[in-house]
Design a protein around this motif. Structure first.
Motif, short mmCIF file in Angstrom:
data_model
loop_
_atom_site.label_atom_id
_atom_site.label_comp_id
_atom_site.label_asym_id
_atom_site.label_seq_id
_atom_site.Cartn_x
_atom_site.Cartn_y
_atom_site.Cartn_z
N PRO A 119 41.47 51.78 52.57
CA PRO A 119 40.73 50.58 52.98
C PRO A 119 41.13 49.32 52.22
O PRO A 119 41.09 48.23 52.78
CB PRO A 119 39.27 50.95 52.71
N GLU A 120 41.52 49.47 50.97
CA GLU A 120 41.88 48.28 50.19
C GLU A 120 43.15 47.64 50.75
O GLU A 120 43.22 46.42 50.93
CB GLU A 120 42.00 48.65 48.72
N ILE A 121 44.14 48.46 51.05
CA ILE A 121 45.36 47.93 51.68
C ILE A 121 45.05 47.43 53.09
O ILE A 121 45.51 46.37 53.50
CB ILE A 121 46.47 48.99 51.69
N MET A 122 44.24 48.18 53.82
CA MET A 122 43.90 47.79 55.19
C MET A 122 43.10 46.49 55.22
O MET A 122 43.06 45.80 56.24
CB MET A 122 43.12 48.93 55.87
N GLY A 123 42.50 46.14 54.10
CA GLY A 123 41.77 44.88 53.99
C GLY A 123 42.64 43.73 53.52
O GLY A 123 42.15 42.61 53.35
N GLY A 124 43.92 44.01 53.27
CA GLY A 124 44.85 42.95 52.92
C GLY A 124 45.19 42.83 51.45
O GLY A 124 45.90 41.90 51.05
N LEU A 125 44.72 43.75 50.63
CA LEU A 125 45.04 43.70 49.20
C LEU A 125 46.40 44.34 48.94
O LEU A 125 46.77 45.30 49.61
CB LEU A 125 43.95 44.37 48.38
N PRO A 126 47.13 43.84 47.95
CA PRO A 126 48.46 44.37 47.66
C PRO A 126 48.40 45.61 46.77
O PRO A 126 47.36 45.93 46.19
CB PRO A 126 49.12 43.22 46.90
N THR A 127 49.53 46.27 46.65
CA THR A 127 49.71 47.34 45.68
C THR A 127 50.96 46.97 44.89
O THR A 127 52.00 46.77 45.50
CB THR A 127 49.91 48.70 46.37
N PRO A 128 50.88 46.84 43.58
CA PRO A 128 49.69 47.03 42.74
C PRO A 128 48.72 45.85 42.89
O PRO A 128 49.08 44.80 43.43
CB PRO A 128 50.26 47.09 41.33
N ARG A 129 47.51 46.06 42.36
CA ARG A 129 46.48 45.03 42.39
C ARG A 129 45.59 45.17 41.16
O ARG A 129 45.56 46.23 40.53
CB ARG A 129 45.66 45.11 43.67
N VAL A 130 44.88 44.12 40.86
CA VAL A 130 43.96 44.14 39.71
C VAL A 130 42.80 45.07 40.06
O VAL A 130 42.27 45.02 41.17
CB VAL A 130 43.45 42.70 39.42
N PRO A 131 42.39 45.95 39.13
CA PRO A 131 41.26 46.84 39.40
C PRO A 131 40.01 46.04 39.78
O PRO A 131 39.80 44.92 39.31
CB PRO A 131 41.03 47.57 38.07
N ALA A 132 39.19 46.65 40.63
CA ALA A 132 37.95 46.01 41.08
C ALA A 132 36.81 47.02 41.00
O ALA A 132 37.03 48.23 41.08
CB ALA A 132 38.11 45.51 42.52
N GLU A 133 35.60 46.50 40.84
CA GLU A 133 34.40 47.33 40.83
C GLU A 133 33.28 46.59 41.56
O GLU A 133 33.30 45.37 41.66
CB GLU A 133 33.96 47.65 39.39
N VAL A 134 32.32 47.36 42.05
CA VAL A 134 31.15 46.79 42.71
C VAL A 134 30.19 46.29 41.63
O VAL A 134 29.87 47.01 40.68
CB VAL A 134 30.45 47.83 43.61
N CYS A 135 29.75 45.06 41.81
CA CYS A 135 28.85 44.44 40.84
C CYS A 135 27.86 43.56 41.59
O CYS A 135 28.26 42.56 42.20
CB CYS A 135 29.65 43.62 39.84
N GLY A 136 26.59 43.96 41.59
CA GLY A 136 25.57 43.16 42.26
C GLY A 136 25.81 42.96 43.75
O GLY A 136 25.58 41.89 44.28
N GLY A 137 26.32 43.98 44.41
CA GLY A 137 26.56 43.90 45.85
C GLY A 137 27.87 43.22 46.24
O GLY A 137 28.18 43.12 47.41
N ARG A 138 28.62 42.77 45.27
CA ARG A 138 29.92 42.13 45.50
C ARG A 138 31.00 43.02 44.89
O ARG A 138 30.71 43.85 44.03
CB ARG A 138 30.00 40.74 44.87
N VAL A 139 32.24 42.84 45.31
CA VAL A 139 33.36 43.54 44.69
C VAL A 139 34.16 42.50 43.93
O VAL A 139 34.66 41.54 44.52
CB VAL A 139 34.22 44.27 45.72
N ILE A 140 34.25 42.70 42.62
CA ILE A 140 34.85 41.73 41.72
C ILE A 140 36.01 42.39 40.98
O ILE A 140 35.88 43.53 40.51
CB ILE A 140 33.82 41.20 40.70
N THR A 141 37.14 41.68 40.87
CA THR A 141 38.27 42.22 40.12
C THR A 141 38.02 42.05 38.63
O THR A 141 37.19 41.24 38.21
CB THR A 141 39.58 41.52 40.50
N GLU A 142 38.78 42.77 37.86
CA GLU A 142 38.63 42.71 36.40
C GLU A 142 38.90 41.31 35.86
O GLU A 142 38.36 40.92 34.83
CB GLU A 142 39.58 43.72 35.76
#
Length: 153
Positions: A40-63
């Motif tokens: 899903p991350e690639i299908m959403g347009g994010l590259p590989t490699p990419r900065v790690p991300a986590e869910v925070c307060g209902g949003r997805v935020i990169t490191e």
């Protein structure tokens, strides 16, 4: 029977760090099920490699502080579209991931701390009636067989 699977579990090098989470146990499912690999991350347009991300307060935020929520949502919508197209009745997804985690995900502090919750894709699939399993679900193959036999999908 068709199911979605996190592409990284089949050895595709699509993780944020260009690695994979190749699992022989998941590959063994191919002998009984038609698995549709998704990232899903690639299908959403994010590259590989990419900065790690986590869910925070209902949003997805990169490191590094960027909001990538919309890319994660787009990837989730694409995964759902494929699940519907191929009439997938289940998904086996990468645990703890901000996209694919089911039941437990990292808490947004980038300290490897877990919290209860679902990744963006896992949540959307569940909302649409698709049974989601993590790759380490105890007795995964037996659980899939049992649910299929009992028409629980």
């Amino acid at each position: 029977m068709n199911g979605l699977v996190s592409a990284c579990l089949l050895g595709v090098k699509c993780k944020y760090n260009q690695g994979s989470n190749c699992s022989d146990k998941i590959a063994d499912l191919l002998s009984e099920y038609h698995l549709i690999p998704v990232c899903p991350e690639i299908m959403g347009g994010l590259p590989t490699p990419r900065v790690p991300a986590e869910v925070c307060g209902g949003r997805v935020i990169t490191e590094d502080g960027r909001d990538v929520t919309e890319q994660f949502r787009q990837g989730a919508r694409e995964a759902l579209r494929l699940a519907k197209l191929y009439e997938c009745r289940f998904a086996v997804l990468k645990e703890k991931s901000p996209s694919c985690g089911s039941g437990e995900i990292y808490d947004g502090t980038f300290t490897k701390t877990l919290t209860n919750g679902d990744g963006v894709t896992a949540k959307l699939l569940k909302e649409h009636g698709i049974c989601v399993f993590g790759e380490n679900t105890p007795g995964l193959l037996e659980a899939l067989r049992e649910k299929g036999k009992n028409n629980e999908f």
